[in-house]
Write a protein that holds these residues in place. Structure first.
Motif, short mmCIF file in Angstrom:
data_model
loop_
_atom_site.label_atom_id
_atom_site.label_comp_id
_atom_site.label_asym_id
_atom_site.label_seq_id
_atom_site.Cartn_x
_atom_site.Cartn_y
_atom_site.Cartn_z
N ALA A 59 0.85 -1.20 0.00
CA ALA A 59 0.00 0.00 0.00
C ALA A 59 0.88 1.25 0.00
O ALA A 59 0.65 2.21 -0.74
N LEU A 60 1.93 1.18 0.82
CA LEU A 60 2.86 2.30 0.90
C LEU A 60 3.53 2.52 -0.46
O LEU A 60 3.63 3.65 -0.94
N LEU A 61 3.95 1.45 -1.06
CA LEU A 61 4.61 1.57 -2.37
C LEU A 61 3.66 2.16 -3.41
O LEU A 61 4.05 3.02 -4.20
N ALA A 62 2.40 1.72 -3.38
CA ALA A 62 1.42 2.26 -4.33
C ALA A 62 1.35 3.77 -4.18
O ALA A 62 1.38 4.51 -5.17
N GLY A 63 1.30 4.22 -2.92
CA GLY A 63 1.21 5.66 -2.66
C GLY A 63 2.45 6.39 -3.12
O GLY A 63 2.38 7.44 -3.76
N LEU A 64 3.62 5.82 -2.83
CA LEU A 64 4.88 6.50 -3.18
C LEU A 64 5.04 6.59 -4.69
O LEU A 64 5.45 7.62 -5.22
N LEU A 65 4.70 5.50 -5.38
CA LEU A 65 4.85 5.52 -6.84
C LEU A 65 3.83 6.46 -7.48
O LEU A 65 4.10 7.10 -8.49
N TYR A 66 2.67 6.54 -6.86
CA TYR A 66 1.66 7.46 -7.37
C TYR A 66 2.15 8.90 -7.19
O TYR A 66 2.02 9.74 -8.06
N ALA A 67 2.74 9.17 -6.02
CA ALA A 67 3.20 10.52 -5.70
C ALA A 67 4.42 10.93 -6.54
O ALA A 67 4.61 12.11 -6.83
N LYS A 68 5.18 9.93 -6.95
CA LYS A 68 6.46 10.18 -7.65
C LYS A 68 6.34 11.18 -8.79
O LYS A 68 7.18 12.07 -8.94
N ALA A 88 14.78 10.30 -5.13
CA ALA A 88 14.81 9.02 -4.41
C ALA A 88 13.63 8.14 -4.82
O ALA A 88 13.76 6.92 -4.93
N LEU A 89 12.50 8.77 -5.09
CA LEU A 89 11.31 7.99 -5.49
C LEU A 89 11.52 7.37 -6.86
O LEU A 89 11.15 6.22 -7.10
N VAL A 90 12.14 8.14 -7.76
CA VAL A 90 12.44 7.59 -9.08
C VAL A 90 13.38 6.40 -8.91
O VAL A 90 13.21 5.35 -9.53
#
Ligand code: UDP
Ligand code: MG
Length: 345
Positions: free
Chosen positions: A84-93, A173-175
């Motif tokens: 779930a966290l990853l989904a959010g981070l990749l969405y925010a990226k 960092a997200l990329v």
């Protein structure tokens, strides 16, 4: 800087009990940061609904309707905290300059966000929130957590001790994170691997504000096994070494057996044979089990399944006035409305 777009990324699984309070607290922080011209008013508070079975997604919808600063992602089903966290981070990226991830239960002090942004402005791409003490954890959680970090460092996995998933990551960092394609994901181990300048911010970890922990012992065990097998091949080395050792012993046993035979004192020895039979059988089974763990991982990686599927997205362009008084009033209204409607349902 006033045009830095910040996304708070908050995974929520059955968090209806804390969500209104979390929204309120984060909105206050958002208001302060905007008023202080630290972040852009176009920043967002992004909630990820991890397949909750309660009213969590309903609340997120209400919040979004009242105020577009609150945005949401809903996963197709429960995929666990890390996904779930990853989904959010990749969405925010693709939408933000910095993302700050934290738990929904207000255990991570949101006030530390200002300090994290400070470090970002000084040039850090990753800022870890590290708890200054574990007072609020139970003795059991404290001990198991300490054991876990110790074991991980023995296995050669680099982790930042006592840092949960409260951290700031820059877009860079997200990329970097998005380049890690593995399906078996252990974010706490991956983030230090990304590299880039990093720093730590200390905060006092509070008790869960409301609701129950979504990490029972079963999930905690699963989490640490996941951490070890998805980041380290040390257990395989251990098996190899044990294998070599057992093999050397068996050669010695063979020599000894021949000598005994020549001396004519065999036939007894049934017990030692049985014991070694069982010992070796057990070792083999254990080894196969651990090897199987890795084979299972290869199998999953080879399939390249998506780690999550987004069901619905709430995020509209809508800029908030940077006027703090107006923000505070809007926050109060938003929260009151959510409570009201929550009560009626
Ligand atoms: N969480 C999630 N999916 C899950 C389990 C937990 O998104 O399957 C979220 C949960 O809503 C919370 C965070 O992960 O925001 C941490 O969970 P919790 O506070 O229950 O864990 P603890 O602090 O007890 O370790
Ligand atoms: Mg918690």
């Amino acid at each position: 800087m006033r045009d830095t777009i910040l996304y708070f990324v908050i995974p929520c699984y059955n968090e209806e009990a804390v969500l209104p309070e979390t929204a309120k607290r984060l909105y206050e922080i958002y208001g302060q940061l905007v008023a202080g011209e630290r972040i852009s008013p176009a920043s967002r508070i992004l909630f990820i609904n991890d397949g909750s079975s309660d009213r969590t997604w309903g609340l997120i919808r209400e919040l979004h309707k009242k105020n577009p600063v609150f945005s949401g992602l809903s996963l197709s089903r429960n995929r666990g905290h890390q996904n779930a966290l990853l989904a959010g981070l990749l969405y925010a990226k693709d939408r933000c300059d910095i993302a700050i991830s934290m738990d929904a239960d207000l255990q991570d002090d949101p006030e530390a966000a200002g300090e994290m942004i400070q470090k970002y402005e000084e040039g850090c791409d990753v800022v870890y929130g590290v708890r200054s003490s574990r007072k609020t954890d139970t003795a059991f959680k404290r001990t198991t957590a300490r054991l876990f970090y110790k074991m991980m460092s023995m296995l050669g996995v680099e982790l930042v001790s006592d840092s949960a998933d409260y951290r700031l990551m820059s877009r860079k960092a997200l990329v970097g994170l998005s380049e890690f394609k593995e399906v078996n994901l252990f974010l706490r181990g991956i983030v230090p691997m990304i590299g880039y300048p990093s720093d730590k911010v200390y905060y006092e970890r509070a008790e869960r504000f409301a609701g129950e922990s979504k990490y029972p012992l079963r999930k905690m065990l699963h989490f640490s096994i996941e951490g070890i097998t998805s980041l380290s091949v040390a257990p395989i080395r251990v098996i190899t070494n044990v294998g070599i050792f057992v093999f050397l012993i068996s050669i010695l046993m063979l020599i000894w057996g021949v000598i005994q035979k020549l001396r004519g004192v065999t036939v007894q020895g049934w017990s030692s044979m049985m014991v070694s039979l069982w010992a070796i059988g057990g070792l083999i089974l254990l080894s196969i089990g651990i090897v199987g763990e890795y084979v299972g991982k290869i199998y999953l990686e080879a399939k390249g399944r998506p780690r999550f599927l987004i069901d619905e997205t709430l995020d509209e362009k809508g800029y908030q006035s940077p006027d703090l008084a107006a923000l505070e009033k809007a926050a109060a209204d938003t929260i009151r409305n959510v409570y009201d409607e929550g009560g009626r349902k």
